[in-house]
Structure formats: structure tokens, C-alpha cells
Design an enzyme around this catalytic site. Structure first.
Site, PDB file in Angstrom:
ATOM      1  N   GLY A  51      39.207  -4.728   4.798  1.00  0.00           N
ATOM      2  CA  GLY A  51      40.483  -4.048   4.977  1.00  0.00           C
ATOM      3  C   GLY A  51      41.547  -4.706   4.120  1.00  0.00           C
ATOM      4  N   THR A  52      42.531  -3.931   3.670  1.00  0.00           N
ATOM      5  CA  THR A  52      43.561  -4.496   2.786  1.00  0.00           C
ATOM      6  C   THR A  52      44.978  -4.184   3.250  1.00  0.00           C
ATOM      7  OG1 THR A  52      43.629  -2.586   1.275  1.00  0.00           O
ATOM      8  CG2 THR A  52      41.995  -4.311   0.796  1.00  0.00           C
ATOM      9  N   GLY A  54      48.470  -4.778   4.694  1.00  0.00           N
ATOM     10  CA  GLY A  54      49.262  -5.976   4.889  1.00  0.00           C
ATOM     11  C   GLY A  54      48.938  -7.099   3.930  1.00  0.00           C
ATOM     12  N   GLY A  56      50.092  -8.991   1.671  1.00  0.00           N
ATOM     13  CA  GLY A  56      51.480  -9.166   1.253  1.00  0.00           C
ATOM     14  C   GLY A  56      51.678  -9.772  -0.114  1.00  0.00           C
ATOM     15  N   ASP A  77      38.601  -0.922   1.657  1.00  0.00           N
ATOM     16  CA  ASP A  77      39.450   0.106   2.255  1.00  0.00           C
ATOM     17  C   ASP A  77      40.912  -0.135   1.888  1.00  0.00           C
ATOM     18  OD1 ASP A  77      39.565   2.181   4.840  1.00  0.00           O
ATOM     19  OD2 ASP A  77      41.334   0.894   4.681  1.00  0.00           O
ATOM     20  N   TYR A  82      49.733   1.437   1.511  1.00  0.00           N
ATOM     21  CA  TYR A  82      49.682  -0.017   1.389  1.00  0.00           C
ATOM     22  C   TYR A  82      50.322  -0.523   0.092  1.00  0.00           C
ATOM     23  CZ  TYR A  82      46.001   0.642   4.950  1.00  0.00           C
ATOM     24  OH  TYR A  82      45.276   1.023   6.047  1.00  0.00           O
ATOM     25  N   LYS A 111      43.611   6.619   1.276  1.00  0.00           N
ATOM     26  CA  LYS A 111      44.122   7.564   2.269  1.00  0.00           C
ATOM     27  C   LYS A 111      45.356   8.304   1.772  1.00  0.00           C
ATOM     28  CE  LYS A 111      42.761   4.124   5.720  1.00  0.00           C
ATOM     29  NZ  LYS A 111      42.899   2.923   4.867  1.00  0.00           N
ATOM     30  N   HIS A 144      45.617  10.001   6.499  1.00  0.00           N
ATOM     31  CA  HIS A 144      45.997   8.752   7.158  1.00  0.00           C
ATOM     32  C   HIS A 144      46.443   8.969   8.606  1.00  0.00           C
ATOM     33  CE1 HIS A 144      47.454   4.482   5.980  1.00  0.00           C
ATOM     34  NE2 HIS A 144      47.200   4.518   7.266  1.00  0.00           N
ATOM     35  N   ARG A 239      49.766  -7.319  23.022  1.00  0.00           N
ATOM     36  CA  ARG A 239      50.616  -7.788  24.116  1.00  0.00           C
ATOM     37  C   ARG A 239      49.751  -8.214  25.304  1.00  0.00           C
ATOM     38  NH1 ARG A 239      52.663  -2.992  22.539  1.00  0.00           N
ATOM     39  NH2 ARG A 239      51.909  -1.942  24.401  1.00  0.00           N
ATOM     40  N   LYS A 278      40.450  -7.743   7.491  1.00  0.00           N
ATOM     41  CA  LYS A 278      41.199  -8.050   6.269  1.00  0.00           C
ATOM     42  C   LYS A 278      41.333  -9.556   6.122  1.00  0.00           C
ATOM     43  CE  LYS A 278      45.847  -7.895   8.222  1.00  0.00           C
ATOM     44  NZ  LYS A 278      47.182  -7.318   8.168  1.00  0.00           N
TER      45      LYS A 278
END
Length: 315
Positions: A51-52, A54, A56, A77, A82, A111, A144, A239, A278
Site C-alpha cells: 500500500g502507498t 500516506g 509522505g 497499490d 495519493y 483508483k 475509489h 479509538r 504500507k
């Protein structure tokens, strides 16, 4: 528990692991086979990807793709949202030029974002993504989100059925080998099935032990739709999520000599899902890949699922 077991049974019927994405080398040169899953259109997807979202630090993205492919990843992905397709494309170009893989060895997903949902916007949006990626086609193109928006982010009155017509056109043109959706529920998927020629090959949704998504996954498997699981480590940032020191989780990890993250990935794979963890850390990427030499018992899978509170990390 009954619901979960029926999901596993459905997975066993629906998706036979039917190939390998090459013989790759994981941690310490360890031999790693990444199984693939056959989609409902006959194409094959590696059952673990990178996964990619974030990512940064832009300069790190290109290097991360190089490290990932060297480690054995074949499934990458990304998404227009992104804003990293160009750097990912450079990384893909690097590994192709090095001869580490051929294009057909890779499975690349991107996406369509919400502001391109009109039928006549879909193909141009994909062509723009392909230009950034430096590719002639993607292996999987996803809507998406079912919600359409205008460029300013305000809601747009565009039915995703219209969007799906554009997706079908993209597939027909050979710009996407497979097409699917992300963040869709069963009712939305059934509308596509009822009013379209092509059934989505994939639904990509958030799944981890605090958001097990059992009903949606069961429904997808009943409809012969594969499920890609994003935010697999969201378990610990949700949370009220448990600590990684939780004794039930630690005991499973210690039993197999694996990390907590490896157990989380294996948990999703045991459920028939395709996790896309990711990372831009070379050692962590290798660690995340090293999950094919052990299995969790049904009881251990149930233990992991017992943390479920239907909590999204994005809610």
C-alpha cells in the site's frame, strides 16, 4: 463465530489459490512464494501487496518501490488521490530497466477519484494516471468511493452506475485489465450487478481486527468478488484499540516466532483477504512479506476477530 466460519467456507469455494507471482527472496535471502488468487474475470492478483497511501516523503517513494520489488513484492497499490503516481512510476521504470521483473510480472492498482465520476471523465482520468505511472495499462482500476464530488469537494449528482459505464469502457480499451470498486457496500455492489455488463472483480475496504467487516466480506465472496484489505495495522491506532502488549496477541506471535504485524497480516490472509500494508522502511517491507511459512489455527483467527468493535480508523 458462525458468520466467520461461513465466510471462510465461502472463500475456500470461491477462490482457489492458483499460481505464484515468481520465486522471490525475503528476509535473509529466504525463498518466498507469493500465491495469487484468480479474479472473476480470469486475471490473477498476488495475495499481498504494497500500500502507498500516506507516503509522505516524496523522495522516498521511488526508493521504496525499488526496495519492495527487490524484496519480492509484485502487487503495488496507489490512487490518483495519493498524488504519488509519478514517483511510483519512476520506481517501476527503475526495476524494469534493471531487469528485476518484466511488466507482466507486476500487478499495479490505481483508483479514480470522486471528482471524475462522469462517464466521459473516467477514461481521461485513467489516461492521466497511466501517463504519470509511465504505463500502457494498469492491472486493476477501482472507483475509489461511491460518492461523487465536484472539483471543489462539494457533492456532485452523479450516479456511480454512470461511473461504472466509464470503467467498463476503460477495460474495453485495454487500459485496465480488471475493474472494481473501493469502499462500496453490498447494496451498491448489487446495483452495479443488476444494471451493468461487468461485475466488479474487487472491493477494497478497511479490514483489521477492530473492523472485521464480516458481512461485507461474506457478501463479496458470495458474489465472486475478491476483497483487498487496506489499513491492516489500523487495529492499534483505532479509538480504544488494544496495545501490542495484549497477552492474547503476544502469545500468538510468540508461538510462531513472528512479529505482531506479521500475525495481523496472516490473520487477514487466513480469512481469504488480500492485505496491502504500507511501508517505506526496507526492513519492515521484508518483514511484512515474510508471512507465508506459517498458518493460524481457526481458534487463533477467532481470537483476533474477537477484538471487533466495527471501528474505522477514519471515522
Amino acid at each position: 463465530m458462525k458468520l466467520f466460519l461461513s465466510t471462510v467456507a465461502l472463500f475456500a469455494l470461491f477462490n482457489v489459490i492458483s499460481g505464484h507471482a515468481g520465486h522471490n527472496h525475503g528476509p535473509g535471502g529466504k525463498h518466498v512464494n507469493i500465491p495469487t488468487k484468480q479474479l472473476n474475470d480470469g486475471n490473477h492478483i498476488p495475495i499481498l501487496g504494497l500500500g502507498t497511501f500516506g507516503f509522505g516523503d516524496i523522495p522516498k517513494i521511488r526508493q521504496a518501490i525499488n526496495w519492495a520489488v527487490e524484496a519480492g513484492y509484485r502487487h503495488i497499490d496507489t490512487a490518483a488521490l495519493y498524488d504519488n503516481e509519478a514517483e511510483i512510476g519512476k520506481g517501476i521504470s527503475d526495476v524494469l530497466k534493471k531487469g528485476l521483473v518484466k511488466r507482466e510480472d507486476l500487478f499495479i492498482t490505481t483508483k479514480l477519484w470522486n471528482d471524475k465520476h462522469a462517464k466521459n471523465q473516467v477514461v481521461p482520468a485513467l489516461k492521466e494516471s497511466l501517463s504519470k505511472l509511465g504505463l500502457q495499462y494498469v492491472d486493476l482500476y477501482l472507483i475509489h468511493s461511491p460518492e461523487a464530488s465536484k472539483e471543489d469537494g462539494s457533492p456532485a449528482d452523479i450516479d456511480y452506475l454512470e461511473t461504472w459505464q466509464g470503467m467498463e469502457e476503460a477495460q474495453k480499451l485495454g487500459l485496465a485489465k480488471s475493474i472494481g470498486v473501493s469502499n462500496f457496500d453490498t447494496e451498491q455492489i448489487d446495483r452495479i450487478k443488476a444494471h451493468s455488463k461487468v461485475v466488479p472483480a474487487v472491493n477494497q475496504i478497511e479490514v483489521h481486527p477492530m473492523n472485521t467487516q464480516e458481512k461485507t466480506i461474506k457478501d463479496c465472496f458470495e458474489r465472486n468478488i475478491a476483497v483487498v484489505a487496506y489499513s491492516p495495522f489500523g487495529f492499534f491506532v483505532s479509538r480504544g484499540g488494544p496495545s501490542k502488549d495484549d497477552p492474547k496477541i503476544k502469545s500468538i506471535a510468540q508461538k510462531y516466532g513472528k512479529s505482531i504485524n506479521q500475525v495481523l497480516l496472516r490473520y487477514l490472509i487466513e480469512r481469504g483477504l488480500i492485505p496491502i500494508p504500507k511501508s517505506t522502511n526496507q526492513n519492515r517491507m521484508k518483514e511484512n512479506l515474510d508471512v507465508f511459512d506459517f498458518h493460524l489455527t481457526p481458534e487463533e483467527v477467532s481470537t483476533m476477530s474477537s477484538f471487533n468493535t466495527n471501528t474505522s480508523i477514519f471515522g
